[in-house]
Design a protein around this motif. Structure first.
Motif, PDB file in Angstrom:
ATOM      1  N   LEU A   1      -4.894 -12.401   7.739  1.00  0.00           N
ATOM      2  CA  LEU A   1      -4.824 -11.721   6.452  1.00  0.00           C
ATOM      3  C   LEU A   1      -5.367 -12.602   5.343  1.00  0.00           C
ATOM      4  N   VAL A   2      -5.717 -11.955   4.247  1.00  0.00           N
ATOM      5  CA  VAL A   2      -6.054 -12.666   3.011  1.00  0.00           C
ATOM      6  C   VAL A   2      -5.127 -12.070   1.952  1.00  0.00           C
ATOM      7  N   SER A   3      -4.022 -12.765   1.684  1.00  0.00           N
ATOM      8  CA  SER A   3      -3.010 -12.164   0.810  1.00  0.00           C
ATOM      9  C   SER A   3      -3.463 -12.037  -0.638  1.00  0.00           C
ATOM     10  N   THR A   4      -4.501 -12.768  -1.006  1.00  0.00           N
ATOM     11  CA  THR A   4      -4.997 -12.642  -2.382  1.00  0.00           C
ATOM     12  C   THR A   4      -5.882 -11.399  -2.538  1.00  0.00           C
TER      13      THR A   4
ATOM     14  N   ASN B   1      -2.525 -16.471   7.419  1.00  0.00           N
ATOM     15  CA  ASN B   1      -2.934 -16.167   6.035  1.00  0.00           C
ATOM     16  C   ASN B   1      -4.060 -17.122   5.603  1.00  0.00           C
ATOM     17  N   LYS B   2      -4.643 -16.851   4.466  1.00  0.00           N
ATOM     18  CA  LYS B   2      -5.780 -17.630   3.955  1.00  0.00           C
ATOM     19  C   LYS B   2      -6.919 -17.630   4.984  1.00  0.00           C
TER      20      LYS B   2
ATOM     21  N   GLN C   1       7.451 -15.518  -7.742  1.00  0.00           N
ATOM     22  CA  GLN C   1       6.606 -16.507  -8.421  1.00  0.00           C
ATOM     23  C   GLN C   1       5.658 -17.177  -7.418  1.00  0.00           C
TER      24      GLN C   1
ATOM     25  N   SER D   1       4.858 -15.985  -1.000  1.00  0.00           N
ATOM     26  CA  SER D   1       5.182 -15.165  -2.179  1.00  0.00           C
ATOM     27  C   SER D   1       4.008 -14.252  -2.544  1.00  0.00           C
ATOM     28  N   THR D   2       2.790 -14.749  -2.349  1.00  0.00           N
ATOM     29  CA  THR D   2       1.594 -13.923  -2.607  1.00  0.00           C
ATOM     30  C   THR D   2       1.582 -12.720  -1.673  1.00  0.00           C
TER      31      THR D   2
ATOM     32  N   GLY E   1       1.345 -19.170   1.140  1.00  0.00           N
ATOM     33  CA  GLY E   1       1.090 -17.841   0.563  1.00  0.00           C
ATOM     34  C   GLY E   1       2.173 -16.811   0.841  1.00  0.00           C
TER      35      GLY E   1
ATOM     36  N   ASP F   1      -0.373 -22.699  -7.081  1.00  0.00           N
ATOM     37  CA  ASP F   1      -1.250 -23.409  -6.140  1.00  0.00           C
ATOM     38  C   ASP F   1      -0.749 -24.816  -5.851  1.00  0.00           C
TER      39      ASP F   1
ATOM     40  N   PRO G   1      12.062 -20.323   0.292  1.00  0.00           N
ATOM     41  CA  PRO G   1      11.320 -21.532  -0.090  1.00  0.00           C
ATOM     42  C   PRO G   1      10.574 -22.100   1.105  1.00  0.00           C
ATOM     43  N   GLY G   2       9.431 -22.695   0.878  1.00  0.00           N
ATOM     44  CA  GLY G   2       8.674 -23.343   1.946  1.00  0.00           C
ATOM     45  C   GLY G   2       9.518 -24.434   2.578  1.00  0.00           C
TER      46      GLY G   2
ATOM     47  N   PRO H   1       5.579 -24.946   2.927  1.00  0.00           N
ATOM     48  CA  PRO H   1       5.208 -24.707   1.526  1.00  0.00           C
ATOM     49  C   PRO H   1       3.730 -24.355   1.335  1.00  0.00           C
TER      50      PRO H   1
HETATM   51  N1  GTP Z   1      -7.831 -18.245  -0.614  1.00  0.00           N
HETATM   52  C1  GTP Z   1      -6.593 -17.760  -0.471  1.00  0.00           C
HETATM   53  N2  GTP Z   1      -5.602 -18.214  -1.251  1.00  0.00           N
HETATM   54  C2  GTP Z   1      -4.363 -17.697  -1.082  1.00  0.00           C
HETATM   55  C3  GTP Z   1      -4.092 -16.693  -0.111  1.00  0.00           C
HETATM   56  N3  GTP Z   1      -2.775 -16.392  -0.176  1.00  0.00           N
HETATM   57  C4  GTP Z   1      -2.241 -17.172  -1.139  1.00  0.00           C
HETATM   58  N4  GTP Z   1      -3.193 -17.961  -1.706  1.00  0.00           N
HETATM   59  C5  GTP Z   1      -2.994 -18.973  -2.771  1.00  0.00           C
HETATM   60  O1  GTP Z   1      -2.148 -19.985  -2.255  1.00  0.00           O
HETATM   61  C6  GTP Z   1      -1.343 -20.555  -3.287  1.00  0.00           C
HETATM   62  C7  GTP Z   1       0.099 -20.577  -2.852  1.00  0.00           C
HETATM   63  O2  GTP Z   1       0.621 -19.270  -2.850  1.00  0.00           O
HETATM   64  P1  GTP Z   1       2.190 -18.955  -2.877  1.00  0.00           P
HETATM   65  O3  GTP Z   1       2.317 -17.495  -2.593  1.00  0.00           O
HETATM   66  O4  GTP Z   1       2.843 -19.482  -4.087  1.00  0.00           O
HETATM   67  O5  GTP Z   1       2.671 -19.781  -1.611  1.00  0.00           O
HETATM   68  P2  GTP Z   1       4.158 -19.924  -1.030  1.00  0.00           P
HETATM   69  O6  GTP Z   1       4.036 -19.995   0.462  1.00  0.00           O
HETATM   70  O7  GTP Z   1       5.048 -18.882  -1.582  1.00  0.00           O
HETATM   71  O8  GTP Z   1       4.549 -21.362  -1.580  1.00  0.00           O
HETATM   72  P3  GTP Z   1       6.016 -22.027  -1.822  1.00  0.00           P
HETATM   73  O9  GTP Z   1       6.882 -21.038  -2.515  1.00  0.00           O
HETATM   74  O10 GTP Z   1       5.701 -23.201  -2.667  1.00  0.00           O
HETATM   75  O11 GTP Z   1       6.500 -22.409  -0.468  1.00  0.00           O
HETATM   76  C8  GTP Z   1      -1.631 -19.708  -4.535  1.00  0.00           C
HETATM   77  O12 GTP Z   1      -2.566 -20.414  -5.331  1.00  0.00           O
HETATM   78  C9  GTP Z   1      -2.244 -18.440  -3.978  1.00  0.00           C
HETATM   79  O13 GTP Z   1      -3.126 -17.802  -4.870  1.00  0.00           O
HETATM   80  C10 GTP Z   1      -5.182 -16.236   0.720  1.00  0.00           C
HETATM   81  O14 GTP Z   1      -5.042 -15.387   1.606  1.00  0.00           O
HETATM   82  N5  GTP Z   1      -6.402 -16.812   0.482  1.00  0.00           N
END
Ligand code: GTP
Ligand code: MG
Length: 300
Positions: A86-89, A59-60, A147, A134-135, A132, A150, A173-174, A129
């Motif tokens: 992937l880019v989950s955003t 991801n990211k 939820q 949850s995203t 991404g 960042d 959870p992460g 953690p």
């Molecule tokens: N640039 C970018 N940012 C991303 C991407 N996916 C998620 N993010 C950002 O990463 C941050 C963390 O996203 P979360 O989905 O809360 O991450 P998580 O893995 O669920 O985190 P925890 O619940 O704390 O373990 C957020 O600010 C998202 O917007 C991506 O593919 N690209």
């Protein structure tokens, strides 16, 4: 770097939660940050998820190098593990993510169908953690069901998200794992925001990040912070260079290195400096593990 001494009780609890829930799911989707796939992966997962179908999501991938992402996908493929970037955003990721899950779950679905059952596919989403998870789930579900934030530690407990009658995703959870003993990998986890900043020396982390980036992407780094160059040798001098570049000087002429550290980490994590991976696969590392050889490749 001083070893990061942080393994709060809730991480041990989260691990137990993974062990308890793995029997409820058809597959495990391991999300890693494309900039640091090695640091993000948990050696313990081999044991916890033994015999369970697993896929890896880089991801990211928008924050990493295109060629490096491809190299990592190849690396996983050689180990018999299906991986995709992937880019989950981004909204366009949904199709690829759903195809990945459906393809991976095809055998289980068909087995159930042969018995006349239209099965609900269940996937557990795991990772360190802030990568991404949850995203990723929200994108597939099409709404903000889990939820996100960042910073690390946003998801506090497991949560089922029903995508359709035939697909349910489990957010978790992460989980930070043993990789903290490896200084380089621990550093990478700190850079990408998987470790809470309040347990880190952020000036040391930001200074080391700058020293790594001046090797990985000197031109982009020097374009962003004009007073930095390759001749600078220490993390402190790097941060002072950022202070000079941005005018972060306190009354009395002292450098505001704390402010510089926060800005550098924010800009790096937000992808403002360069799209580059911190880690590159080493061809020698890509040997299939014993378990994978026995089970055969996860793909197809
Ligand atoms: N640039 C970018 N940012 C991303 C991407 N996916 C998620 N993010 C950002 O990463 C941050 C963390 O996203 P979360 O989905 O809360 O991450 P998580 O893995 O669920 O985190 P925890 O619940 O704390 O373990 C957020 O600010 C998202 O917007 C991506 O593919 N690209
Ligand atoms: Mg989360």
């Amino acid at each position: 770097m001083h070893t990061i001494n942080w393994y709060p009780g809730h991480m041990a609890k989260a691990r137990r939660m993974l062990e308890e829930n793995v029997r409820l799911v058809d597959m495990v989707i391991e999300i890693v940050d494309a900039r640091a796939p090695l640091a993000c992966r948990n050696p313990d997962l081999e044991v916890i998820f033994k015999n369970k179908l697993r896929v890896v999501v880089l991801n990211k991938s928008d924050l990493s190098g295109k060629k490096q992402n491809k190299a990592w996908i190849e690396y996983f493929k050689k180990q018999g593990i299906t991986a995709i970037e992937l880019v989950s955003t981004s909204a366009s990721m949904r199709k690829n993510a759903v195809t990945l899950i459906e393809k991976a779950g095809k055998a289980a679905m068909e087995k159930a169908l042969s018995k006349g059952i239209h099965k609900t596919l269940r996937a557990m989403i795991v990772g360190v953690p802030n990568v991404g998870k949850s995203t990723f789930i929200n994108r597939i579900a099409g709404s903000a069901r889990a939820q996100v934030g960042d910073r690390p530690g946003v998801t506090k407990s497991k949560q089922w998200v029903k995508v359709s009658d035939y697909l349910e995703l489990l957010d978790t959870p992460g989980l930070l794992w043993g990789k903290l003993e490896d200084e380089t990998l621990a550093k990478h986890l700190a850079y990408i925001g998987s470790i809470r900043d309040d347990v880190l020396d952020i000036e040391e982390i930001a200074g080391m990040l700058l020293l790594d980036l001046i090797k990985l992407c000197p031109n982009e780094l020097k374009a962003r912070y004009k007073k930095l160059d390759e001749s600078i040798g220490t993390p402190e001098e790097m941060l002072e260079g950022v202070c000079r570049s941005r005018g972060f000087i306190l009354p009395g002429g002292l450098f505001d290195t704390e402010r510089a550290a926060r800005i550098v980490l924010d800009e790096y994590r937000g992808g403002k400096i360069a799209a580059v991976s911190l880690e590159t696969p080493d061809a020698n590392d890509a040997q299939p593990s014993e378990a994978q050889v026995k089970e055969g490749p996860a793909e197809e």
